[in-house]
Design an enzyme around this catalytic site. Structure first.
Site, PDB file in Angstrom:
ATOM      1  CG  HIS A 306      -2.085   0.899   1.059  1.00  0.00           C
ATOM      2  ND1 HIS A 306      -2.015   2.252   1.307  1.00  0.00           N
ATOM      3  CD2 HIS A 306      -3.333   0.645   0.618  1.00  0.00           C
ATOM      4  CE1 HIS A 306      -3.191   2.783   1.031  1.00  0.00           C
ATOM      5  NE2 HIS A 306      -4.008   1.837   0.599  1.00  0.00           N
ATOM      6  CG  ASP A 363      -8.536  -4.318  -2.988  1.00  0.00           C
ATOM      7  OD1 ASP A 363      -9.749  -4.219  -2.757  1.00  0.00           O
ATOM      8  OD2 ASP A 363      -7.872  -3.466  -3.587  1.00  0.00           O
TER       9      ASP A 363
HETATM   10  N1  ACO Z   1       4.080  -7.647  -4.812  1.00  0.00           N
HETATM   11  C1  ACO Z   1       5.423  -7.633  -4.995  1.00  0.00           C
HETATM   12  N2  ACO Z   1       6.199  -6.548  -4.837  1.00  0.00           N
HETATM   13  C2  ACO Z   1       5.609  -5.411  -4.480  1.00  0.00           C
HETATM   14  C3  ACO Z   1       4.221  -5.327  -4.270  1.00  0.00           C
HETATM   15  C4  ACO Z   1       3.452  -6.505  -4.435  1.00  0.00           C
HETATM   16  N3  ACO Z   1       2.133  -6.512  -4.239  1.00  0.00           N
HETATM   17  N4  ACO Z   1       3.899  -4.070  -3.919  1.00  0.00           N
HETATM   18  C5  ACO Z   1       5.026  -3.375  -3.925  1.00  0.00           C
HETATM   19  N5  ACO Z   1       6.066  -4.179  -4.256  1.00  0.00           N
HETATM   20  C6  ACO Z   1       7.494  -3.819  -4.302  1.00  0.00           C
HETATM   21  C7  ACO Z   1       7.828  -3.043  -5.553  1.00  0.00           C
HETATM   22  O1  ACO Z   1       8.208  -3.885  -6.614  1.00  0.00           O
HETATM   23  C8  ACO Z   1       8.947  -2.161  -5.055  1.00  0.00           C
HETATM   24  O2  ACO Z   1      10.102  -2.965  -4.980  1.00  0.00           O
HETATM   25  P1  ACO Z   1      11.579  -2.304  -5.272  1.00  0.00           P
HETATM   26  O3  ACO Z   1      11.760  -1.290  -4.183  1.00  0.00           O
HETATM   27  O4  ACO Z   1      12.493  -3.451  -5.207  1.00  0.00           O
HETATM   28  O5  ACO Z   1      11.476  -1.702  -6.639  1.00  0.00           O
HETATM   29  C9  ACO Z   1       8.555  -1.834  -3.619  1.00  0.00           C
HETATM   30  O6  ACO Z   1       7.731  -2.942  -3.203  1.00  0.00           O
HETATM   31  C10 ACO Z   1       7.762  -0.542  -3.480  1.00  0.00           C
HETATM   32  O7  ACO Z   1       6.635  -0.626  -4.344  1.00  0.00           O
HETATM   33  P2  ACO Z   1       6.018   0.628  -5.102  1.00  0.00           P
HETATM   34  O8  ACO Z   1       5.346   0.151  -6.343  1.00  0.00           O
HETATM   35  O9  ACO Z   1       7.062   1.688  -5.247  1.00  0.00           O
HETATM   36  O10 ACO Z   1       4.964   1.118  -4.035  1.00  0.00           O
HETATM   37  P3  ACO Z   1       3.760   2.087  -4.343  1.00  0.00           P
HETATM   38  O11 ACO Z   1       3.461   2.782  -3.080  1.00  0.00           O
HETATM   39  O12 ACO Z   1       4.060   2.937  -5.536  1.00  0.00           O
HETATM   40  O13 ACO Z   1       2.582   1.093  -4.787  1.00  0.00           O
HETATM   41  C11 ACO Z   1       0.745  -0.385  -4.690  1.00  0.00           C
HETATM   42  C12 ACO Z   1       1.550   0.714  -3.958  1.00  0.00           C
HETATM   43  C13 ACO Z   1       0.351   0.104  -6.089  1.00  0.00           C
HETATM   44  C14 ACO Z   1      -0.521  -0.656  -3.894  1.00  0.00           C
HETATM   45  C15 ACO Z   1       1.608  -1.665  -4.783  1.00  0.00           C
HETATM   46  O14 ACO Z   1       1.948  -2.129  -3.500  1.00  0.00           O
HETATM   47  C16 ACO Z   1       0.927  -2.780  -5.588  1.00  0.00           C
HETATM   48  O15 ACO Z   1       1.025  -2.801  -6.815  1.00  0.00           O
HETATM   49  N6  ACO Z   1       0.212  -3.718  -4.892  1.00  0.00           N
HETATM   50  C17 ACO Z   1      -0.514  -4.776  -5.596  1.00  0.00           C
HETATM   51  C18 ACO Z   1      -1.841  -4.260  -6.103  1.00  0.00           C
HETATM   52  C19 ACO Z   1      -2.845  -4.028  -5.002  1.00  0.00           C
HETATM   53  O16 ACO Z   1      -3.085  -4.860  -4.145  1.00  0.00           O
HETATM   54  N7  ACO Z   1      -3.480  -2.852  -5.058  1.00  0.00           N
HETATM   55  C20 ACO Z   1      -4.511  -2.467  -4.104  1.00  0.00           C
HETATM   56  C21 ACO Z   1      -4.004  -1.382  -3.203  1.00  0.00           C
HETATM   57  S1  ACO Z   1      -5.216  -0.978  -2.001  1.00  0.00           S
HETATM   58  C22 ACO Z   1      -6.320  -0.070  -2.824  1.00  0.00           C
HETATM   59  O17 ACO Z   1      -6.097   0.576  -3.779  1.00  0.00           O
HETATM   60  C23 ACO Z   1      -7.637  -0.111  -2.311  1.00  0.00           C
END
Ligand code: ACO
Length: 422
Positions: A306, A363
């Site tokens: 998140h 979610d």
């Molecule tokens: N699975 C694997 N790796 C992940 C995940 C995940 N679900 N989420 C983040 N990471 C990793 C990224 O690859 C990144 O790794 P790095 O530092 O080695 O490059 C690090 O964690 C940081 O991730 P970001 O994408 O920079 O975090 P951001 O805050 O931009 O994204 C998000 C947040 C979009 C929710 C992300 O965690 C994600 O894609 N999660 C999966 C989708 C999801 O469940 N979305 C629902 C969110 S809740 C909502 O909207 C109601």
């Protein structure tokens, strides 16, 4: 209050600090460009405050979520979705009189214009219900064109808000009935909000639907937990689109489109697909985790991570407990729950997820609960949209009540070719 100091090309500038009621501090950079010629750069708005807001407070480090000051745990336990909706939009929980008037407005506005009902005939049976929902919500501005912000007054706003909150549930249920070729079921004035939705979804003239109070309660909890989450992608979209002074229906339509994406509200649908893949033997839990960690592909563990929560999402905690309660009460043995628990346990002990503070988000467990209720998978983001609607409306209203009113318009740093000639 202290000021922030910034040194640019050896010259020092002072910037005012803004403090929130929970002690959060922001540097007000609105004059920065005029005084220094610089803008700030923050791709993905990771650390940019776009507004002052009195609606929702989140402490992502501590896992706190409050609407108008009330902890989400108390609201989920003690209020109905419509009471929480009222709280978000109007600032306080309704008095008995206000509650009666609000319910009355919702009941009176629960049907869809019969001409609009015919729109459904134009959609293929396979249409994604989010596409139908966004189209139909935007179409409300065709039927109620007189209500634009230029004529903004509170009675008009009350009516617009009630129309949206009530009709969205009818549109959602109709989109499902359309997809399975069954006749539309009209809303009943004697049923409460969630019961009415379940009735319109699952009742049929040849197979009456009995409303289970545990399912109704679960749906109330789910919608309350979705109801607002401050300046997330879809809410910021509603504010940005609304800041052009377009009508509320079109602003909400934009929010629905933003919510649909799998990185936002579409994640609940993806969680179930992922758990089903594991269950069908196409993927093991270990392989799924490894795939999510592999930077050579764009696969992510849906339902994890998140932007704001860097500890356990408080909504996920409530939903996980509710999964347990509902599965025991309804005696449901869903293998996907076992897989979800294993996935959660493994990630909580995995260095990759620990380092990045990736925990289950709302979610992760909402999809499992919707599945128990009998909601089809492609309707999960629609359920999210029904829940998030009061938050979008509250944020749209707050933006319009804020003086001075400003159209949203970020800046950029241009990195294309410098001037050249043919
Ligand atoms: N699975 C694997 N790796 C992940 C995940 C995940 N679900 N989420 C983040 N990471 C990793 C990224 O690859 C990144 O790794 P790095 O530092 O080695 O490059 C690090 O964690 C940081 O991730 P970001 O994408 O920079 O975090 P951001 O805050 O931009 O994204 C998000 C947040 C979009 C929710 C992300 O965690 C994600 O894609 N999660 C999966 C989708 C999801 O469940 N979305 C629902 C969110 S809740 C909502 O909207 C109601």
């Amino acid at each position: 209050m202290d000021k922030a100091k910034i040194i640019i090309h050896n010259k020092e500038y002072e910037l005012p600090l803004v403090k929130g009621t929970e002690g959060e501090i922001a540097i007000d950079i609105s004059t920065l460009r005029d005084t220094t010629g610089c803008i700030t750069l923050d791709v993905g708005y990771q650390n940019t405050g776009s507004c002052l807001s009195a609606i929702t407070f989140i402490d992502g480090e501590k896992g706190i979520l409050r609407y108008r000051g009330y902890p989400i745990e108390e609201l989920a336990e003690k209020t109905s979705f419509t009471e929480t909706a009222y709280l978000l939009i109007y600032g306080n929980l309704p008095t008995p009189e206000e509650k009666k008037a609000f319910s009355q407005r919702l009941t009176e506005n629960s049907m869809i214009h019969e001409e609009m009902v015919r729109f459904f005939d134009g959609f293929p049976l396979t249409a994604h219900p989010m596409a139908i929902l966004s189209t139909m919500v935007n179409a409300l501005s065709v039927y109620y064109p007189q209500y634009f912000p230029a004529e903004f007054d509170i009675e008009t706003f009350d009516l617009m808000a009630a129309r949206l909150i009530s009709k969205i549930r009818t549109i959602a249920a109709y989109s499902y009935k359309h997809s399975i070729g069954e006749p539309f079921i009209y809303p009943r004035p004697d049923l409460k909000y969630c019961a009415n939705f379940l009735y319109m979804m699952f009742h049929s003239p040849v197979k009456p639907y009995e409303i289970d109070p545990d399912i109704e309660k679960t749906m109330n909890i789910l919608l309350i937990l979705h109801a607002d989450h401050e300046q997330n992608c879809s809410t910021s979209t509603v504010r940005l689109v609304g800041s052009s002074m377009v009508n509320l229906y079109s602003s909400i339509c934009a929010g629905i489109c933003a919510l649909w994406g799998p990185l936002h509200g579409g994640a609940n649908q993806e969680v179930i697909h992922m758990l089903e893949e594991i269950h069908n033997g196409k993927l093991s839990v270990r392989e799924c985790i490894e795939r999510a960690k592999n930077k050579d592909n764009r696969f992510r563990l849906f339902g994890f991570g998140h932007r704001v929560y860097k500890s356990y999402d408080p909504r996920a905690r409530i939903l996980k407990a509710q999964c347990d309660i509902l599965s025991r009460k309804l005696n449901i043995k869903d293998p996907l729950i076992e897989i979800a628990l294993e996935l959660e346990e493994r990630t909580l002990n995995d260095e990759y997820f620990i380092e990045r503070k990736l925990y289950p988000n709302v979610d992760f467990y909402s999809g499992i609960l919707y599945r128990m209720i009998g909601i089809p998978t492609n309707m999960y983001p629609v359920m999210f949209a029904i829940g998030r609607l009061p938050g979008w409306i509250a944020q749209w209203k707050e933006m319009h009540d804020t003086k001075p009113f400003k159209i949203g318009r970020p800046r950029q740093i241009y990195i294309g070719p410098v001037e050249r000639h043919l």
